[in-house]
Scaffold this active site. Structure first.
Site, PDB file in Angstrom:
ATOM      1  N   GLN A 293      -7.624  -5.570   0.946  1.00 54.81           N
ATOM      2  CA  GLN A 293      -6.415  -5.112   1.612  1.00 54.81           C
ATOM      3  C   GLN A 293      -5.970  -6.149   2.632  1.00 54.81           C
ATOM      4  OE1 GLN A 293      -6.078  -0.929   2.704  1.00 54.81           O
ATOM      5  NE2 GLN A 293      -8.140  -0.551   1.930  1.00 54.81           N
TER       6      GLN A 293
ATOM      7  N   HIS B 263     -10.643  -5.302  -5.427  1.00 55.49           N
ATOM      8  CA  HIS B 263      -9.431  -5.510  -4.629  1.00 55.49           C
ATOM      9  C   HIS B 263      -9.778  -5.666  -3.162  1.00 55.49           C
ATOM     10  CE1 HIS B 263     -10.143  -1.248  -3.748  1.00 55.49           C
ATOM     11  NE2 HIS B 263      -9.251  -1.319  -2.788  1.00 55.49           N
TER      12      HIS B 263
ATOM     13  N   PHE C 167     -28.116   3.050   9.409  1.00 51.67           N
ATOM     14  CA  PHE C 167     -27.100   3.884  10.029  1.00 51.67           C
ATOM     15  C   PHE C 167     -26.784   3.358  11.420  1.00 51.67           C
ATOM     16  CE2 PHE C 167     -28.568   6.676   6.729  1.00 51.67           C
ATOM     17  CZ  PHE C 167     -27.433   7.368   6.361  1.00 51.67           C
ATOM     18  N   MET C 168     -25.506   3.139  11.680  1.00 52.93           N
ATOM     19  CA  MET C 168     -25.076   2.761  13.029  1.00 52.93           C
ATOM     20  C   MET C 168     -24.595   4.039  13.697  1.00 52.93           C
ATOM     21  SD  MET C 168     -25.509  -0.447  13.656  1.00 52.93           S
ATOM     22  CE  MET C 168     -25.904  -1.931  12.697  1.00 52.93           C
ATOM     23  N   VAL C 169     -25.494   4.783  14.247  1.00 45.96           N
ATOM     24  CA  VAL C 169     -25.204   6.109  14.796  1.00 45.96           C
ATOM     25  C   VAL C 169     -25.865   6.238  16.160  1.00 45.96           C
ATOM     26  CG1 VAL C 169     -24.974   7.208  12.517  1.00 45.96           C
ATOM     27  CG2 VAL C 169     -27.245   7.017  13.584  1.00 45.96           C
TER      28      VAL C 169
ATOM     29  N   ASN D  49       0.848  -1.184   0.000  1.00 43.54           N
ATOM     30  CA  ASN D  49       0.000   0.000   0.000  1.00 43.54           C
ATOM     31  C   ASN D  49       0.891   1.243   0.000  1.00 43.54           C
ATOM     32  OD1 ASN D  49      -1.868   2.081   0.737  1.00 43.54           O
ATOM     33  ND2 ASN D  49      -3.182   0.545   1.706  1.00 43.54           N
ATOM     34  N   ASP D  50       0.607   2.179  -0.896  1.00 37.52           N
ATOM     35  CA  ASP D  50       1.450   3.377  -0.981  1.00 37.52           C
ATOM     36  C   ASP D  50       1.183   4.364   0.159  1.00 37.52           C
ATOM     37  OD1 ASP D  50       2.814   2.551  -3.350  1.00 37.52           O
ATOM     38  OD2 ASP D  50       1.030   3.054  -4.517  1.00 37.52           O
TER      39      ASP D  50
ATOM     40  N   GLU E 243     -26.612   3.459  18.645  1.00 43.07           N
ATOM     41  CA  GLU E 243     -25.634   2.406  18.366  1.00 43.07           C
ATOM     42  C   GLU E 243     -24.240   2.809  18.838  1.00 43.07           C
ATOM     43  OE1 GLU E 243     -28.057   3.353  16.403  1.00 43.07           O
ATOM     44  OE2 GLU E 243     -29.053   1.569  15.616  1.00 43.07           O
TER      45      GLU E 243
END
Ligand SMILES: O=P(O)(O)O[C@H]1O[C@H](CO)[C@@H](O)[C@H](O)[C@H]1O
Ligand SMILES: O=P(O)(O)O[C@H]1O[C@H](CO)[C@@H](O)[C@H](O)[C@H]1O
Lengths: 351, 351
Positions: free
Chosen positions: B168, B166, B315-317, B77-78, B320
């Site tokens: 990571q 992709h 929404f996990m807000v 990873n750059d 939460e």
């Protein structure tokens, strides 16, 4: 060997209040951003919309008509996640399949009759009315329920489905997860060190200064050492206070004023109505919450998602969901930026 | 008293793998939604874009030129959140201010040379190449680091900054938070019950059936009893497997095929390229990860945010973030909907 600098060298920090770690990788602010850009927030909210169920005089989903309220207004959520009378799921037949009863109530609190204001644009006496309403609702629901969670989701980015200034109050028959963690951590600290964790923490931050954002006679606002969100803050009383209703009139006035300053700084940071979720944590309530709550210190958490601008947020995804929270600037850098911002709202300066 | 029905009556459920509770309030699906609607995902991604740093032959931020790869392609990873050589912050001077060294490496793995495909649109042999690359990178980085986190952020909604298929890989010198929780829970279960938690859990779900989504000779996919995200799933081997590299060729082929089916169902649910974060968890690695890892069962978590349609997410807000996760349909309802969906991708059916 190079000597350690927090703003250059990744490291992990411990959150002793919630028993969690965060990865701090400040050098990562250098990467370019090509990902999702949020839509800019609505700038023209009408002051009054008769079809908005939070407005004075509007008809709500259940057919009730709101009064022509002039200050704050509290009513039962028409689509509550918690209801007072749900039956119990009964005993579990296997340790990997455990369910328990959940009872409670969900309320909505409007802060102001107008839809086009937010807390930082309200006057200190108007905010004081909100503080008093928070204290009353804690007292009222806390008589019956062990946990009363006051929280505000502000902005569409935070899943807020209505632009009218408001918060929610969910009281439950159980201690929610985060409350359990804070209970456990604060109790252990008190047992080991003989004083409340957050009282000592506030004192330390007043000495160390580098994470302070605002201080007043009775309150302090700081970016916690273990902050996860880019501009997360913690709002603490200087005195040991267990719950909102214990606040004196002078402390309530001072709280209203420091909240206005903090939220003005937040709006000024990216010249936008700053989205966040915030909420209050205090000692558990209910009939069983007896005397043994001295390890608790009242506090509010502010969790704002923005990172680089009004439209570029920090995503808590992938690594964060599967492994550990990660942040891209240090808490000290965030505090410094917030400290430097004016206490006059950018929309009021533009004359 | 009314008898309990999970789809009608709110309750809380326990996640024994991560020691967390979730509030299940299925009746809440009835509420209207007036909040944020996500922009529909880009539908026309070019197959090859010479300016996209993930494409074959493209020049990356550090000046390196990608090879003309034909299958998977792994590179550093750059803009890594973890670097191999950060100095240590040194000892903490106070229990509330604890920091520790963090070292590691971050890699990016391209799944395919084309930008306009996703895993469900790739062939089973192409997916098998990804599975093999996951196993290899775990082996390679696991030789040095105690934790190798493979994760995929898919879709702009999940903070994915590049449409090219992709994932990571972040390997770290420390066990991240979630890994620590799973370590603790699985170890305690093994000590108490004499077998791995997730092996018994998989067996139970095969008997109970109501949360199964897909089964194959070597794998199962289910909506866990404690799922937090609306259509969250857990992918488990039937056999006791501790880490990805242990998978046999037959298990890898079968995994490729069941993943293709699962991701096709996901895309078919709302006829959109379904966003999610996913990741693998297996026994810790590194030089100290000795023989005592039998409490670990390899598994993958899928955390997709969509709730009602291609543009309305959960929404996990607020509650939460401040109190506890809350979900709006039961895991059994989610499993039933996923089970009912075809295994042929909607874009391939449209002829
Ligand atoms: O590395 P990316 O894909 O640009 O970044 C994305 O994934 C990372 C790991 O989950 C997160 O920390 C970032 O917030 C997110 O935007
Ligand atoms: O009740 P609201 O504001 O419509 O809903 C919002 O807040 C709730 C409590 O934090 C969340 O569960 C919802 O996901 C969110 O959209």
């Amino acid at each position: 060997a190079t000597s350690f600098r927090a703003s250059e060298h990744q490291h992990i920090r411990y959150n002793p209040l919630q028993d969690e770690w965060v990865l701090v990788s400040a050098h990562r602010m250098k990467r370019p951003w090509q990902g999702q850009v949020e839509p800019p927030p609505l700038t023209t909210v009408p002051r009054h919309d008769p079809h908005n169920p939070l407005c004075p005089g509007a008809t709500r989903a259940n057919g009730e008509v709101n009064p022509d309220y002039e200050g704050t207004f509290v009513f039962d959520n028409d689509f509550p996640a918690l209801q007072p009378d749900a039956p119990s799921p009964g005993p579990s037949d296997h340790p990997l399949f455990q369910a328990e009863a959940a009872r409670g109530v969900c309320k909505v609190m409007c802060f102001h009759p107008w839809s086009d204001v937010t807390l930082p644009l309200m006057s200190v006496p108007e905010i004081r009315a909100v503080v008093d309403a928070w204290a009353s609702v804690t007292e009222e629901l806390g008589a019956q329920y062990p946990w009363v969670q006051i929280f505000e989701n502000k902005g569409a980015m935070m899943g807020c489905s209505n632009p009218h200034p408001h918060c929610q109050v969910w009281a439950s028959s159980f201690l929610p997860d985060v409350a359990q963690r804070e209970e456990r951590c604060q109790r252990a600290y008190q047992n080991q060190h003989g004083e409340p964790l957050l009282v000592e923490y506030g004192r330390q931050e007043l000495l160390r200064k580098e994470r302070l954002v605002l201080t007043s006679e009775h309150w302090l606002v700081l970016v916690p050492f273990w902050a996860v969100w880019p501009f997360q803050t913690l709002l603490l009383p200087r005195r040991h206070v267990r719950r909102l209703p214990e606040l004196t009139p002078a402390e309530r006035d001072d709280l209203s004023s420091i909240m206005k300053k903090l939220l003005t700084k937040y709006d000024n940071l990216f010249e936008t109505s700053f989205p966040y979720s915030m909420g209050w944590h205090g000692a558990p309530t209910g009939s069983e919450a007896g005397a043994n709550c001295d390890h608790w210190q009242l506090h509010a958490h502010y969790y704002p998602p923005l990172l680089r601008s009004a439209t570029v947020r920090k995503f808590m995804v992938g690594y964060e969901m599967l492994a550990q929270a990660q942040r891209d600037l240090t808490p000290e850098q965030a505090a410094e930026r917030l400290r430097a911002l004016p206490e006059v709202h950018y929309r009021l300066g533009q004359k």
